[in-house]
Write an enzyme that holds these catalytic residues in place. Structure first.
Site, PDB file in Angstrom:
ATOM      1  N   HIS A   1       0.840  -1.211   0.000  1.00 58.29           N
ATOM      2  CA  HIS A   1       0.000   0.000   0.000  1.00 58.29           C
ATOM      3  C   HIS A   1       0.872   1.257   0.000  1.00 58.29           C
ATOM      4  O   HIS A   1       0.682   2.153  -0.840  1.00 58.29           O
ATOM      5  CB  HIS A   1      -0.900  -0.034   1.241  1.00 58.29           C
ATOM      6  N   GLU A   2       1.823   1.323   0.909  1.00 54.93           N
ATOM      7  CA  GLU A   2       2.658   2.521   1.005  1.00 54.93           C
ATOM      8  C   GLU A   2       3.574   2.659  -0.204  1.00 54.93           C
ATOM      9  O   GLU A   2       3.908   3.793  -0.609  1.00 54.93           O
ATOM     10  CB  GLU A   2       3.470   2.512   2.306  1.00 54.93           C
TER      11      GLU A   2
ATOM     12  N   GLU B   1      -4.582   7.844  -2.877  1.00 54.01           N
ATOM     13  CA  GLU B   1      -5.096   6.562  -2.389  1.00 54.01           C
ATOM     14  C   GLU B   1      -5.419   5.606  -3.527  1.00 54.01           C
ATOM     15  O   GLU B   1      -5.339   4.387  -3.361  1.00 54.01           O
ATOM     16  CB  GLU B   1      -6.326   6.781  -1.517  1.00 54.01           C
TER      17      GLU B   1
ATOM     18  N   HIS C   1       1.851   4.713  -2.788  1.00 57.31           N
ATOM     19  CA  HIS C   1       2.020   6.147  -2.565  1.00 57.31           C
ATOM     20  C   HIS C   1       3.407   6.607  -3.023  1.00 57.31           C
ATOM     21  O   HIS C   1       3.536   7.611  -3.733  1.00 57.31           O
ATOM     22  CB  HIS C   1       1.882   6.468  -1.076  1.00 57.31           C
TER      23      HIS C   1
END
Length: 488
Positions: A254-255, A284, A258
């Site tokens: 997930h990170e 997101e 980003h």
């Protein structure tokens, strides 16, 4: 120099100082000794005072009046600087400095209260944060207080529009979730110990699989996983439980979504308003498409199954059962560990509560009870400790009111991007089966990420997809996926 060049030179230094403020925040959550909290609060307040003075410099108004745009890039720069100036000049320097000092202290108070399961230790500080955020909203608002805060994270969006989208999503999500939970398929967690060092090595492999540039980033541990920075310094964190490796693996992926967004933005935009992700909703979309549409797909989980077997020994299941486990649906308490169906319901809960907090309809003293009551209504389970409830997220402690709905918007955008990307990019699944997300990364880089803040959030998604963003692709993807896994 021209007025535009003078403005860019001023903005460059302001952006650089903003990056330094971000590094102070990263250090506070990752490296800073606990005893330094008061000192760091003063440092953060001092830097915010300097930044606020630069963002409200009267010369900006003069430069904006005289500057001429030669192309779409310079026109967008002028638009964003003007927007920032307009918002910054409405907020008194005293309020900006006080907020920076308080939220720096609040983060540590929240972390300790969470660790000690002591809600009462955090509530007085949260009450002060909410008071300051209400004051900030009153300075910025032209009507709806919450919308004034939301605009910081998703420019152009309104709470009314978001509530309408959420209302359309809620029924289909609950209906699909209930069918899944009634299925005979019931994936069970693996009863093993997953050592921290081995998990970290696997997290790094997953980050590499999704194209994280380690020469411009690093992976560390924090209470709450996050991504920080951009350009040539885009850092990520994770957290580890030795009984549940998936929290670490999917937080990392997930990170990385980003961070790879930030790493892919056109270097020519660095130290300008275009040199960041355009909004938190679009940001997101990058983390959620990595985590879910790609990271939880059958091809990638097949690759991950083998990597985990190599690292931790036999898991007692084949790749199909492993895929079902990775996509297991249950009524868990923790948003960051939630499945794709319940995740948006978690966001809807927070969205409603924080709107009520900012409007004054809900007071901080009543927040824990309101949270627990709503959670039981939505998820059918009683919250038994604060870390399962309103203390689980860092956002409110650092004043990020208006941030939460962008998570669900990110899911909506990710559904649109996945549909558009797969229509024109063959070989995504074959590459994922080899632990290689580069075909998907390349499409995202070329169609969305490189442009940074060049377009508005909705224009950014529409330009990449070729159609207006809507929740329909996301709901279709979720239905197709979970009906397949749970044999519905």
């Amino acid at each position: 120099m021209s007025a535009y060049q003078d403005l860019l030179a001023h903005q460059r230094e302001t952006e650089a100082l903003g990056n330094i403020a971000g590094l102070l925040s990263w250090d506070q959550e990752v490296m800073m000794p606990r005893g330094a909290a008061d000192q760091r609060a003063e440092e953060s307040a001092a830097l915010e005072s300097v930044l606020h003075a630069r963002r409200t410099d009267p010369r900006i108004e003069d430069w904006l009046a005289r500057a001429e745009a030669d192309d779409a890039v310079s026109a967008r720069v002028l638009d964003l600087v003007g927007r920032s100036y307009n918002r910054a000049t409405r907020i008194p320097a005293r309020l900006a400095t006080e907020m920076a000092r308080l939220t720096s202290l609040s983060q540590g108070i929240w972390a300790e209260a969470r660790a000690n399961e002591d809600a009462s230790a955090f509530l007085p500080t949260l009450e002060e944060v909410v008071r300051l955020k209400r004051e900030e909203a009153e300075c910025l608002s032209e009507g709806n207080l919450y919308d004034a805060l939301l605009d910081d994270y998703e420019p152009g969006a309104t709470s009314k529009e978001i509530a309408t989208v959420f209302d359309r999503m809620r029924g289909p999500l609950v209906e699909l979730r209930d069918r899944v939970l009634g299925s005979e398929v019931s994936p069970q967690p693996v009863d093993k110990v997953f050592p921290e060092n081995a998990q970290l090595r696997l997290a790094r492999k997953c980050a590499s699989a999704f194209g994280y540039d380690w020469t411009r980033g690093r992976l560390d541990m924090s209470v709450h996983p996050f991504s920080s920075g951009g350009g040539d310094d885009a850092r990520i964190t994770t957290r580890i439980s030795e009984s549940d490796p998936f929290g670490n693996i999917y937080s990392t992926i997930h990170e990385v979504g980003h961070a790879t967004y930030e790493q892919a933005i056109n270097p020519a935009y660095r130290f300008t308003p275009l040199g960041h992700g355009v909004s938190m909703g679009v940001h997101e979309s990058q983390s959620r498409i990595y985590e879910n549409q790609l990271g939880r797909s059958a091809p990638f989980t097949g690759w991950l199954h083998q990597r985990m077997t190599d690292a931790f020994g036999d898991l007692g299941m084949d790749t199909e059962a492993f895929h079902a486990l990775v996509n297991r649906v249950d009524m868990g308490f923790i948003r960051t560990e939630s499945d794709e169906l319940n995740y948006n319901l978690h966001i809807m809960l927070r969205f409603d509560l924080e709107r009520d907090l900012i409007s004054g309809k809900l007071e901080v003293a009543d927040l824990e009870e309101a949270w627990n009551t709503r959670f039981e209504q939505d998820f059918g389970a009683k919250v038994t400790k604060p870390s399962q409830g309103f203390l689980q997220d860092v956002h409110w402690s650092v004043g990020l009111f208006g941030y939460f709905p962008t998570y669900a918007l990110g899911n909506v955008y990710a559904g649109c991007l996945d549909q558009a990307m797969r229509a024109v990019t063959p070989g995504i699944d074959a590459a994922l089966a080899e632990g290689d997300a580069s075909p998907a990364k390349q499409w995202l880089d070329e169609n969305l990420r490189v442009h940074g803040g060049l377009r508005t959030p909705r224009e950014t998604i529409q330009n990449a997809c070729g159609f207006e963003p809507t929740e329909t692709p996301l709901l279709a993807y979720l239905t197709r996926k979970f009906e397949g896994i749970y044999k519905l």
